[in-house]
Design a protein around this motif. Structure first.
Motif, PDB file in Angstrom:
ATOM      1  N   CYS A  71       0.854  -1.185   0.000  1.00  0.00           N
ATOM      2  CA  CYS A  71       0.000   0.000   0.000  1.00  0.00           C
ATOM      3  C   CYS A  71       0.892   1.238   0.000  1.00  0.00           C
ATOM      4  O   CYS A  71       1.616   1.492   0.962  1.00  0.00           O
ATOM      5  N   GLY A  72       0.832   2.004  -1.082  1.00  0.00           N
ATOM      6  CA  GLY A  72       1.767   3.101  -1.290  1.00  0.00           C
ATOM      7  C   GLY A  72       2.899   2.656  -2.194  1.00  0.00           C
ATOM      8  O   GLY A  72       4.045   3.082  -2.049  1.00  0.00           O
ATOM      9  N   ALA A  73       2.580   1.786  -3.150  1.00  0.00           N
ATOM     10  CA  ALA A  73       3.602   1.129  -3.973  1.00  0.00           C
ATOM     11  C   ALA A  73       4.385   2.094  -4.845  1.00  0.00           C
ATOM     12  O   ALA A  73       5.535   1.811  -5.196  1.00  0.00           O
ATOM     13  N   THR A  74       3.799   3.228  -5.214  1.00  0.00           N
ATOM     14  CA  THR A  74       4.502   4.137  -6.126  1.00  0.00           C
ATOM     15  C   THR A  74       5.303   5.210  -5.400  1.00  0.00           C
ATOM     16  O   THR A  74       5.963   6.020  -6.042  1.00  0.00           O
ATOM     17  N   GLY A  75       5.249   5.233  -4.077  1.00  0.00           N
ATOM     18  CA  GLY A  75       6.053   6.188  -3.328  1.00  0.00           C
ATOM     19  C   GLY A  75       7.520   5.807  -3.358  1.00  0.00           C
ATOM     20  O   GLY A  75       7.911   4.760  -3.875  1.00  0.00           O
ATOM     21  N   ASP A  76       8.354   6.646  -2.778  1.00  0.00           N
ATOM     22  CA  ASP A  76       9.797   6.401  -2.805  1.00  0.00           C
ATOM     23  C   ASP A  76      10.139   5.095  -2.102  1.00  0.00           C
ATOM     24  O   ASP A  76      10.816   4.227  -2.667  1.00  0.00           O
ATOM     25  N   ILE A  77       9.668   4.927  -0.871  1.00  0.00           N
ATOM     26  CA  ILE A  77       9.949   3.697  -0.126  1.00  0.00           C
ATOM     27  C   ILE A  77       9.199   2.519  -0.741  1.00  0.00           C
ATOM     28  O   ILE A  77       9.758   1.439  -0.944  1.00  0.00           O
ATOM     29  N   GLY A  78       7.923   2.716  -1.051  1.00  0.00           N
ATOM     30  CA  GLY A  78       7.112   1.627  -1.591  1.00  0.00           C
ATOM     31  C   GLY A  78       7.668   1.054  -2.879  1.00  0.00           C
ATOM     32  O   GLY A  78       7.705  -0.173  -3.061  1.00  0.00           O
ATOM     33  N   SER A  79       8.131   1.905  -3.782  1.00  0.00           N
ATOM     34  CA  SER A  79       8.685   1.406  -5.044  1.00  0.00           C
ATOM     35  C   SER A  79       9.981   0.651  -4.803  1.00  0.00           C
ATOM     36  O   SER A  79      10.261  -0.351  -5.466  1.00  0.00           O
ATOM     37  N   GLY A  80      10.790   1.120  -3.836  1.00  0.00           N
ATOM     38  CA  GLY A  80      12.007   0.395  -3.490  1.00  0.00           C
ATOM     39  C   GLY A  80      11.696  -0.988  -2.941  1.00  0.00           C
ATOM     40  O   GLY A  80      12.359  -1.973  -3.284  1.00  0.00           O
ATOM     41  N   VAL A  81      10.678  -1.071  -2.088  1.00  0.00           N
ATOM     42  CA  VAL A  81      10.253  -2.360  -1.542  1.00  0.00           C
ATOM     43  C   VAL A  81       9.817  -3.293  -2.671  1.00  0.00           C
ATOM     44  O   VAL A  81      10.183  -4.475  -2.699  1.00  0.00           O
TER      45      VAL A  81
END
Length: 340
Positions: free
Chosen positions: A161-171
């Protein structure tokens, strides 16, 4: 010397701890006062690595409060962050992490366009968001906590949840490249960015939150909780692992079920006690050892004498950089917080 720029979780929290921070005159003041309050260095920190080296740092209280965004005090919020950065630079801090909302505000409001704060020209290479280390730690929490709970990643569906954010995309990139996770559910508000991420990964299902949650064995939450959204633990898989990577962290109090395990995401434990008081104010369970991974990134960079904005920009976190900061993290004695 390393630095940490942070903020308190609410006006009530700020008023409650003002005396502890050494500013009793702030204790009974309202939001208008905090909007005008200048940044302050309120803690001196000493950290010792497993290598035996000891470094010193400073905690800069930005005096930003989340209510500033809720009450549309955007100019006050942005001013808080750049003023805190200038304050850190003025005091000779070599590498400073932007904690909590600080990095989000910096990115969302394009504060890199602000080159000058009064008589100080900001040197952006002195600052890091800490997001690379945070993304790495969250991925390690997923890997290690799932083993603790008997959840096999090769058979698991992971919702981000929040996949396109900075952290989310890195995950997402790490899970795709460094694990054998069976299925990834990609959740975010911006459909165009979701489609671009899906294309980059070559996999993943773009899906809505309500549809995704009942399917997920593991939920990685790195977005703000939408207003009015409540998660019914009875509608989740059992067992289910939730890694709460948001700030402030509140899922553990909201979700109560014996087969739903909520883990504070992006939190590390240091192998040795840290000489500071700020994590007591942040309500860490073990304040001498536990801290936010973004803060630990500036410590790691100081240990490595790497004075650069290691984490910067949006969607720039690659697997190789996560591996590098991860190696240094282990070297200096940081490890992911896991399920008790």
């Amino acid at each position: 010397m390393f630095g940490l720029i942070g903020h308190l979780t609410s006006l009530a929290h700020a008023q409650a701890v003002a005396n502890e921070l050494g500013y009793p005159e702030y204790a009974d003041r309202g939001l208008d006062f905090w909007c005008s309050a200048p940044p302050q260095i309120v803690d001196t920190i000493k950290v010792t690595s497993l290598t035996g080296e000891t470094i010193e740092g400073r905690y800069v209280e930005s005096c930003f409060l989340p209510e500033m965004l809720a009450n549309r005090r955007i100019k006050a919020a942005t001013r808080k962050i750049v003023n805190a950065m200038a304050h850190a630079q003025k005091h000779g801090i070599d590498i400073t992490a932007l904690g909590g909302f600080s990095s989000i505000i910096f990115e969302n409001f394009n504060l890199y366009q602000i080159q000058q704060v009064r008589n100080i020209k900001l040197e952006f290479e002195r600052f890091t968001t800490g997001n690379t280390h945070t993304a790495y730690i969250i991925c390690k929490q997923v890997e290690q906590a799932s083993r603790q709970l008997g959840i096999s990643l090769s058979n698991a569906t992971v919702a981000i949840c929040g996949a396109t954010g900075d952290i989310g995309s890195g995950v997402c990139r790490w899970l795709n490249a460094r694990t054998d996770v069976k299925e990834m559910l990609l959740i975010a508000r911006d459909r165009a960015r979701l489609s671009a991420l899906q294309e980059e990964l070559g996999r993943g299902q773009v899906i809505g939150l309500e549809e995704a949650l009942p399917q997920a064995d593991i939920i990685v939450w790195v977005a703000s909780m939408p207003k009015g959204v409540e998660i019914d633990p009875n509608g989740l898989k059992h067992p289910c692992l939730i890694v709460d990577g948001g700030y402030p962290k509140n899922m553990a109090t909201q979700i109560q079920h014996p087969d739903v395990y909520v883990l504070n995401g992006g939190i590390v434990e240091h192998s040795l006690d840290i000489d500071w008081r700020i994590m007591s104010i942040a309500k860490m369970e073990v304040p001498a050892r536990q801290l936010f991974a973004c803060f630990a990134e500036s410590m790691i960079l100081e240990f490595e004498k790497l004075y650069t904005n290691f984490s910067w920009g949006r969607n720039q976190i690659g697997v190789e950089k996560m591996e590098q900061i991860g190696q240094w993290s282990v070297k200096h004695g940081f490890k992911p917080l896991l399920v008790n």
